[in-house]
Design a protein around this motif. Structure first.
Motif, PDB file in Angstrom:
ATOM      1  N   MET A 179       0.296  -1.083   0.086  1.00 39.31           N
ATOM      2  CA  MET A 179      -0.162   0.245  -0.108  1.00 39.31           C
ATOM      3  C   MET A 179       1.630   1.070  -0.317  1.00 39.31           C
ATOM      4  SD  MET A 179      -2.849   1.846   0.059  1.00 39.31           S
ATOM      5  CE  MET A 179      -3.681   3.528   0.698  1.00 39.31           C
ATOM      6  N   LEU A 180       2.262   1.184   0.746  1.00 38.02           N
ATOM      7  CA  LEU A 180       2.164   2.457   0.485  1.00 38.02           C
ATOM      8  C   LEU A 180       3.564   3.237  -0.374  1.00 38.02           C
ATOM      9  CD1 LEU A 180       4.223   4.508   2.951  1.00 38.02           C
ATOM     10  CD2 LEU A 180       5.762   2.649   3.443  1.00 38.02           C
ATOM     11  N   LEU A 203      -8.289   0.934  -4.876  1.00 41.66           N
ATOM     12  CA  LEU A 203      -7.397   0.077  -4.183  1.00 41.66           C
ATOM     13  C   LEU A 203      -7.352  -0.118  -2.267  1.00 41.66           C
ATOM     14  CD1 LEU A 203      -4.414  -2.238  -3.711  1.00 41.66           C
ATOM     15  CD2 LEU A 203      -3.290   0.425  -4.376  1.00 41.66           C
ATOM     16  N   ASN A 204      -7.925   1.283  -1.862  1.00 36.75           N
ATOM     17  CA  ASN A 204      -8.268   1.863  -0.489  1.00 36.75           C
ATOM     18  C   ASN A 204      -9.156   0.161   0.111  1.00 36.75           C
ATOM     19  OD1 ASN A 204      -5.537   2.948  -0.357  1.00 36.75           O
ATOM     20  ND2 ASN A 204      -7.224   5.081  -1.125  1.00 36.75           N
ATOM     21  N   ARG A 205      -9.892   0.573  -0.865  1.00 37.32           N
ATOM     22  CA  ARG A 205     -11.833   0.039  -0.561  1.00 37.32           C
ATOM     23  C   ARG A 205     -11.361  -1.818  -0.704  1.00 37.32           C
ATOM     24  NH1 ARG A 205     -16.075   3.140  -1.005  1.00 37.32           N
ATOM     25  NH2 ARG A 205     -16.248   5.248  -2.184  1.00 37.32           N
ATOM     26  N   THR A 206     -10.030  -2.141  -1.341  1.00 36.60           N
ATOM     27  CA  THR A 206     -10.111  -3.542  -0.821  1.00 36.60           C
ATOM     28  C   THR A 206      -9.555  -3.892  -0.374  1.00 36.60           C
ATOM     29  OG1 THR A 206      -8.409  -3.482  -3.295  1.00 36.60           O
ATOM     30  CG2 THR A 206     -10.217  -3.479  -4.275  1.00 36.60           C
ATOM     31  N   ARG A 265      -9.668  -2.598   2.628  1.00 40.25           N
ATOM     32  CA  ARG A 265     -10.162  -1.679   3.952  1.00 40.25           C
ATOM     33  C   ARG A 265     -10.773  -3.408   4.140  1.00 40.25           C
ATOM     34  NH1 ARG A 265     -10.830   3.532   2.642  1.00 40.25           N
ATOM     35  NH2 ARG A 265     -12.650   3.351   1.733  1.00 40.25           N
ATOM     36  N   ASN A 266     -12.040  -4.048   2.941  1.00 43.99           N
ATOM     37  CA  ASN A 266     -13.101  -4.993   2.977  1.00 43.99           C
ATOM     38  C   ASN A 266     -12.229  -5.792   2.842  1.00 43.99           C
ATOM     39  OD1 ASN A 266     -14.786  -2.792   2.378  1.00 43.99           O
ATOM     40  ND2 ASN A 266     -14.847  -3.524   0.282  1.00 43.99           N
ATOM     41  N   LEU A 267     -10.447  -6.013   2.971  1.00 43.61           N
ATOM     42  CA  LEU A 267     -10.481  -7.335   2.952  1.00 43.61           C
ATOM     43  C   LEU A 267      -9.617  -7.402   4.868  1.00 43.61           C
ATOM     44  CD1 LEU A 267      -8.566  -9.717   1.998  1.00 43.61           C
ATOM     45  CD2 LEU A 267      -6.984  -8.404   1.846  1.00 43.61           C
ATOM     46  N   LYS A 268      -9.870  -6.626   5.189  1.00 48.91           N
ATOM     47  CA  LYS A 268      -9.761  -6.214   6.955  1.00 48.91           C
ATOM     48  C   LYS A 268      -9.945  -6.276   7.437  1.00 48.91           C
ATOM     49  CE  LYS A 268      -7.338  -3.042   9.756  1.00 48.91           C
ATOM     50  NZ  LYS A 268      -7.456  -1.165  10.144  1.00 48.91           N
ATOM     51  N   TYR A 269     -11.364  -6.525   7.075  1.00 48.18           N
ATOM     52  CA  TYR A 269     -13.275  -6.580   7.381  1.00 48.18           C
ATOM     53  C   TYR A 269     -13.238  -7.794   7.214  1.00 48.18           C
ATOM     54  CZ  TYR A 269     -12.325  -2.408  10.055  1.00 48.18           C
ATOM     55  OH  TYR A 269     -11.348  -1.089  10.517  1.00 48.18           O
ATOM     56  N   GLY A 270     -12.475  -8.574   5.890  1.00 48.26           N
ATOM     57  CA  GLY A 270     -13.036  -9.886   6.041  1.00 48.26           C
ATOM     58  C   GLY A 270     -14.990  -9.784   4.692  1.00 48.26           C
ATOM     59  N   GLN A 271     -14.734  -8.828   3.906  1.00 43.93           N
ATOM     60  CA  GLN A 271     -15.355  -8.308   2.931  1.00 43.93           C
ATOM     61  C   GLN A 271     -15.207  -8.951   1.733  1.00 43.93           C
ATOM     62  OE1 GLN A 271     -17.471  -4.963   4.012  1.00 43.93           O
ATOM     63  NE2 GLN A 271     -18.336  -5.143   6.172  1.00 43.93           N
ATOM     64  N   GLY A 272     -13.684  -8.750   1.263  1.00 46.00           N
ATOM     65  CA  GLY A 272     -13.411  -9.158  -0.055  1.00 46.00           C
ATOM     66  C   GLY A 272     -12.469 -10.271  -0.271  1.00 46.00           C
ATOM     67  N   THR A 273     -11.631 -10.401  -1.132  1.00 49.26           N
ATOM     68  CA  THR A 273     -10.575 -10.894  -1.047  1.00 49.26           C
ATOM     69  C   THR A 273      -8.634 -10.639  -1.640  1.00 49.26           C
ATOM     70  OG1 THR A 273     -10.584 -11.360  -4.002  1.00 49.26           O
ATOM     71  CG2 THR A 273     -12.566 -12.683  -2.083  1.00 49.26           C
ATOM     72  N   TYR A 274      -8.755 -11.909  -1.236  1.00 49.70           N
ATOM     73  CA  TYR A 274      -7.068 -10.906  -1.794  1.00 49.70           C
ATOM     74  C   TYR A 274      -6.518 -10.733  -2.705  1.00 49.70           C
ATOM     75  CZ  TYR A 274      -1.689 -10.867  -1.882  1.00 49.70           C
ATOM     76  OH  TYR A 274      -0.532 -10.314  -1.977  1.00 49.70           O
ATOM     77  N   LEU A 275      -7.401 -11.718  -3.868  1.00 53.13           N
ATOM     78  CA  LEU A 275      -7.047 -11.314  -5.763  1.00 53.13           C
ATOM     79  C   LEU A 275      -7.956 -10.052  -5.304  1.00 53.13           C
ATOM     80  CD1 LEU A 275      -7.012 -12.630  -8.835  1.00 53.13           C
ATOM     81  CD2 LEU A 275      -9.242 -13.626  -8.374  1.00 53.13           C
ATOM     82  N   ASP A 276      -9.082  -9.748  -4.917  1.00 56.02           N
ATOM     83  CA  ASP A 276      -9.411  -8.064  -5.215  1.00 56.02           C
ATOM     84  C   ASP A 276      -8.278  -6.973  -5.432  1.00 56.02           C
ATOM     85  OD1 ASP A 276     -11.624  -8.671  -6.184  1.00 56.02           O
ATOM     86  OD2 ASP A 276     -13.661  -8.833  -4.099  1.00 56.02           O
ATOM     87  N   GLU A 277      -7.731  -6.867  -4.019  1.00 57.93           N
ATOM     88  CA  GLU A 277      -6.505  -6.221  -4.211  1.00 57.93           C
ATOM     89  C   GLU A 277      -5.701  -6.486  -5.449  1.00 57.93           C
ATOM     90  OE1 GLU A 277      -3.554  -5.232  -0.058  1.00 57.93           O
ATOM     91  OE2 GLU A 277      -3.797  -7.285  -0.491  1.00 57.93           O
ATOM     92  N   LEU A 278      -5.079  -7.812  -5.929  1.00 55.18           N
ATOM     93  CA  LEU A 278      -3.921  -7.525  -6.446  1.00 55.18           C
ATOM     94  C   LEU A 278      -4.685  -7.317  -7.576  1.00 55.18           C
ATOM     95  CD1 LEU A 278      -2.983 -11.607  -6.099  1.00 55.18           C
ATOM     96  CD2 LEU A 278      -1.610  -8.809  -5.037  1.00 55.18           C
ATOM     97  N   ASN A 279      -5.645  -7.620  -8.204  1.00 60.26           N
ATOM     98  CA  ASN A 279      -6.067  -6.684  -8.760  1.00 60.26           C
ATOM     99  C   ASN A 279      -6.177  -5.520  -9.218  1.00 60.26           C
ATOM    100  OD1 ASN A 279      -6.839  -9.409 -11.139  1.00 60.26           O
ATOM    101  ND2 ASN A 279      -9.277  -9.255  -9.766  1.00 60.26           N
ATOM    102  N   ALA A 280      -6.443  -4.467  -8.301  1.00 60.30           N
ATOM    103  CA  ALA A 280      -6.487  -3.088  -8.035  1.00 60.30           C
ATOM    104  C   ALA A 280      -5.101  -2.463  -8.604  1.00 60.30           C
ATOM    105  CB  ALA A 280      -7.674  -3.100  -6.432  1.00 60.30           C
ATOM    106  N   GLN A 281      -4.503  -3.219  -7.715  1.00 57.13           N
ATOM    107  CA  GLN A 281      -3.126  -2.950  -7.861  1.00 57.13           C
ATOM    108  C   GLN A 281      -2.559  -2.770  -8.864  1.00 57.13           C
ATOM    109  OE1 GLN A 281      -0.784  -5.224  -4.868  1.00 57.13           O
ATOM    110  NE2 GLN A 281      -1.068  -4.180  -3.358  1.00 57.13           N
ATOM    111  N   VAL A 282      -2.981  -4.113 -10.133  1.00 59.69           N
ATOM    112  CA  VAL A 282      -2.863  -4.112 -11.407  1.00 59.69           C
ATOM    113  C   VAL A 282      -3.398  -3.008 -12.191  1.00 59.69           C
ATOM    114  CG1 VAL A 282      -2.609  -5.752 -12.828  1.00 59.69           C
ATOM    115  CG2 VAL A 282      -2.227  -6.395 -11.521  1.00 59.69           C
ATOM    116  N   ASP A 283      -4.302  -2.432 -11.824  1.00 54.04           N
ATOM    117  CA  ASP A 283      -5.157  -1.500 -12.983  1.00 54.04           C
ATOM    118  C   ASP A 283      -4.113  -0.027 -12.006  1.00 54.04           C
ATOM    119  OD1 ASP A 283      -6.227  -3.517 -13.789  1.00 54.04           O
ATOM    120  OD2 ASP A 283      -8.179  -2.777 -12.112  1.00 54.04           O
TER     121      ASP A 283
END
Length: 432
Positions: free
Chosen positions: A1-2, A170-173, A175-193
């Protein structure tokens, strides 16, 4: 994230650092008129034609010349006279001096001077038209280069918005991952985009710098000068087809050039015909001569001075090459009349094509305005739905891309419409 936050901050700082003096279209044209090398050459050609049409090159002025000389001889002479006597002198010195001033003037030359002056006047008009043509072409080039810069600036700005939206996603994904509302794949896709948007931004920034250098080259100023192009576009009143056709037939630069060439051909025929007429010239001079002679001469000294007048008549009764030049001149005139007809046909074709392009680009601009409004509304709704988990990341990304494309399409349509208007104005002879 940083690392992505740092990357985004760096890119946004670069955009801020690029803020430079805003260059308007009028300022760009003024700079080019002063500095552009092609315009400078065209201006100098007009100045040369102005010299050719001046009184000094008219042939109506007399010629004035001055001459003078001195001679000296030291000889040993043996002289036998008619009565049989003879004498010999060593060191017989002879000195002679002379000076004169002469003026000559062509009284009548069969109107050659008059027609030559007409030719020089017409050639001067031709050079002015050619200079105007160069100015028009330069202005068109400036418009195209200027709007390329302006459009690329908008692309950079739109990519900046894209990065901000991708970072927010990316920030949203995360946060969602942190609270169990998303997946790690969502975060990776957001980072790629986000990474892809950042790469596109850097590429667009590079293209913008290249386009600025190209515009600086046309303006004839330092290539490395940085600036921001004014992206404001002002449109004139809507042009009507009949008005464009009528004005182009009267004022189009190609039509004016073709008519000037016909006029030059007519004058050339007159000049060659005038060669068959008689020519009368007069001359006047004041001369002084003096000589000092040795004793062996009949006169020890001699001095003469006074005015000499002369009048000459010449008539070239037959000259085959002149006759040939007259015939060739008439054929050349016919060719230039044919060229004018061809230019008129081509011009009408160009005007009608350009007018269709003008109408189409205006329609596209209005259509892209509606598309942009729709895509903005769609993206705003998609943002809300994505935050509520009602649509997928893929659907949100598509809405983001659609908005980015709509923004670019709107800007491109605006600039294309103005270029189409400028092209029509040039064809009408009204660009300047």
């Amino acid at each position: 994230m940083l690392k992505f936050s740092l990357l985004t901050s760096f890119l946004l700082l670069m955009t801020t650092a690029m803020a430079q003096t805003v260059l308007t279209m009028d300022e760009a044209i003024a700079i080019a008129v002063k500095n552009n090398h092609d315009l400078q050459i065209a201006g100098n050609n007009t100045k040369i034609a102005a010299v050719d049409k001046g009184i000094l090159n008219s042939g109506y002025l007399p010629t004035v010349s001055a001459a003078g000389g001195i001679s000296y001889s030291d000889e040993n002479q043996n002289v036998t006279f008619t009565d049989g006597s003879s004498t010999a002198i060593d060191g017989a010195v002879t000195e002679s001096y002379n000076a004169s001033i002469t003026t000559e003037y062509i009284i009548f030359d069969g109107m050659v001077r008059k027609f030559t002056q007409d030719n020089n006047d017409t050639n001067f008009d031709l050079k002015k038209v050619q200079e105007r043509q160069q100015v028009e072409n330069t202005i068109l080039t400036i418009y195209e280069n200027f709007f390329n810069v302006a459009f690329q600036q908008k692309v950079v700005e739109n990519l900046k918005v894209n990065i901000e939206n991708s970072l927010d996603r990316l920030n949203r994904t995360q946060r969602n991952l942190k609270y169990g509302q998303g997946t790690y794949l969502d975060e990776l896709n957001a980072q790629v985009d986000l990474n892809n948007d950042s790469i596109s931004y850097m590429e667009a920034l590079k293209d913008l710098k290249n386009l600025k250098r190209s515009l600086n080259l046309v303006l004839g100023r330092k290539i490395e000068l940085n600036f921001n192009a004014d992206t404001t576009v002002l449109f004139g009143p809507e042009l009507q087809k009949k008005e464009v056709l009528d004005e182009s037939e009267r004022n189009n630069i190609q039509i004016v050039l073709a008519k000037n060439n016909i006029l030059l051909s007519e004058i050339d025929v007159k000049i060659n015909k005038a060669q068959f007429l008689p020519k009368i010239s007069g001359s006047a001079s004041y001369r002084w001569n003096e000589s000092q002679n040795p004793p062996t001469s009949f006169a020890l000294s001699n001095e003469s001075y006074g005015v000499n007048l002369g009048l000459n008549l010449s008539w070239n009764i037959f000259n085959g090459s002149n006759s040939a030049r007259v015939k060739k001149g008439k054929i050349t005139k016919q060719n230039r009349q044919i060229e004018l007809a061809e230019v008129q046909y081509q011009l009408k074709t160009d005007v009608l094509n350009a007018y269709e392009d003008y109408i189409l680009t205006r329609y596209k601009m209005k259509a892209e305005e509606k598309n942009l409004e729709t895509n903005r509304l769609n993206f705003t709704r998609s943002q809300k739905q994505y935050s509520l988990g009602q649509i997928t990341a893929v659907e949100f990304r598509q809405a983001q891309i659609n908005l980015y494309n709509a923004l670019n399409n709107m800007e491109r349509a605006k600039f294309d419409s103005k270029i189409a208007e400028v092209n029509l104005l040039q064809l009408m002879g009204g660009l300047l």
